[in-house]
Design an enzyme around this catalytic site. Sequence first.
Site, PDB file in Angstrom:
ATOM      1  CG  ASP A 297     120.063 -48.816  72.029  1.00  0.00           C
ATOM      2  OD1 ASP A 297     120.147 -49.188  70.838  1.00  0.00           O
ATOM      3  OD2 ASP A 297     119.121 -49.162  72.772  1.00  0.00           O
ATOM      4  NE  ARG A 298     121.448 -55.039  69.354  1.00  0.00           N
ATOM      5  CZ  ARG A 298     121.125 -55.872  68.368  1.00  0.00           C
ATOM      6  NH1 ARG A 298     120.191 -55.530  67.493  1.00  0.00           N
ATOM      7  NH2 ARG A 298     121.760 -57.025  68.247  1.00  0.00           N
TER       8      ARG A 298
ATOM      9  CE1 TYR B 102     122.763 -57.430  64.114  1.00  0.00           C
ATOM     10  CE2 TYR B 102     121.808 -55.661  62.810  1.00  0.00           C
ATOM     11  CZ  TYR B 102     121.687 -56.618  63.807  1.00  0.00           C
ATOM     12  OH  TYR B 102     120.478 -56.778  64.473  1.00  0.00           O
TER      13      TYR B 102
ATOM     14  CG  ASP C 281     120.754 -52.145  77.286  1.00  0.00           C
ATOM     15  OD1 ASP C 281     120.003 -51.976  78.266  1.00  0.00           O
ATOM     16  OD2 ASP C 281     121.188 -51.193  76.610  1.00  0.00           O
TER      17      ASP C 281
END
Length: 243
Positions: A97-98, A88, A118
């Site tokens: 959270d990802r 990334y 999500d």
Amino acid sequence: MRRIYMNLAIDSGNTYSKIGWFDENRLVRYVTGLRFDEMVAAVSKEPGEKIIFSSVSYSPDDFRSALQLNVPVLRLSNSTPMPIGVSYETPQTLGVDRLAAAAGANSLFPGSDLIVIDAGTCITYDLIDAEGVFQGGAIAPGLKMRLKAMHHFTKRLPLIEEPQEAGLIGKSTVKAMQSGAVNGMAREIEGMIGAYREQYEDARVLMCGGDVSFFESRLKLPIFAVPELVLIGLNRILQYNDV
């Protein structure tokens, strides 16, 4: 006598928290929709030997002070060592959270290409390849955000606080807005899955988030609905760090 579990995974959002109690890899049970004080009370009643704490609102010190238990607490951040690789360009901006959902998906289906969706405040689409590397994905407005945006950016469309089940052809303005938000988002999800599978044709699809119930039965493509996926990922990260 209170039971002490091996691991506790806590995901504390802006308003509510959820907790998962684990014996090794097995999720024994989980609860959602807890305010901070309710979350602290639940953990105090059934503590863990180790805790992983992910929060956008509270610090680990806030949590430890309220909890008053001498238990190792791992705070999840962008610098926490991960059981998956991360490809990334701006890892410092990547939502934890990802990452947790991706780690959870990889622990359930190691060696597979995975699409993790999500459906929360925003809807995120993330790709984890068969080598266990988070490749990135897409972020789009979630269901409630779409409804609120229609009200905010127009003069006459009403504010719809809670999404409802919607038929394809809305017979009123409110029902037409519901249809556009719910059915439009369902078609978006299917289209995004199709686009990902042009590059990763055998990718499995896992879906989590508060709005997963709106879409699980609406999607024509097979998916694995795993509401507790973030908690599973948090537990995997805690195991990997061995605090």
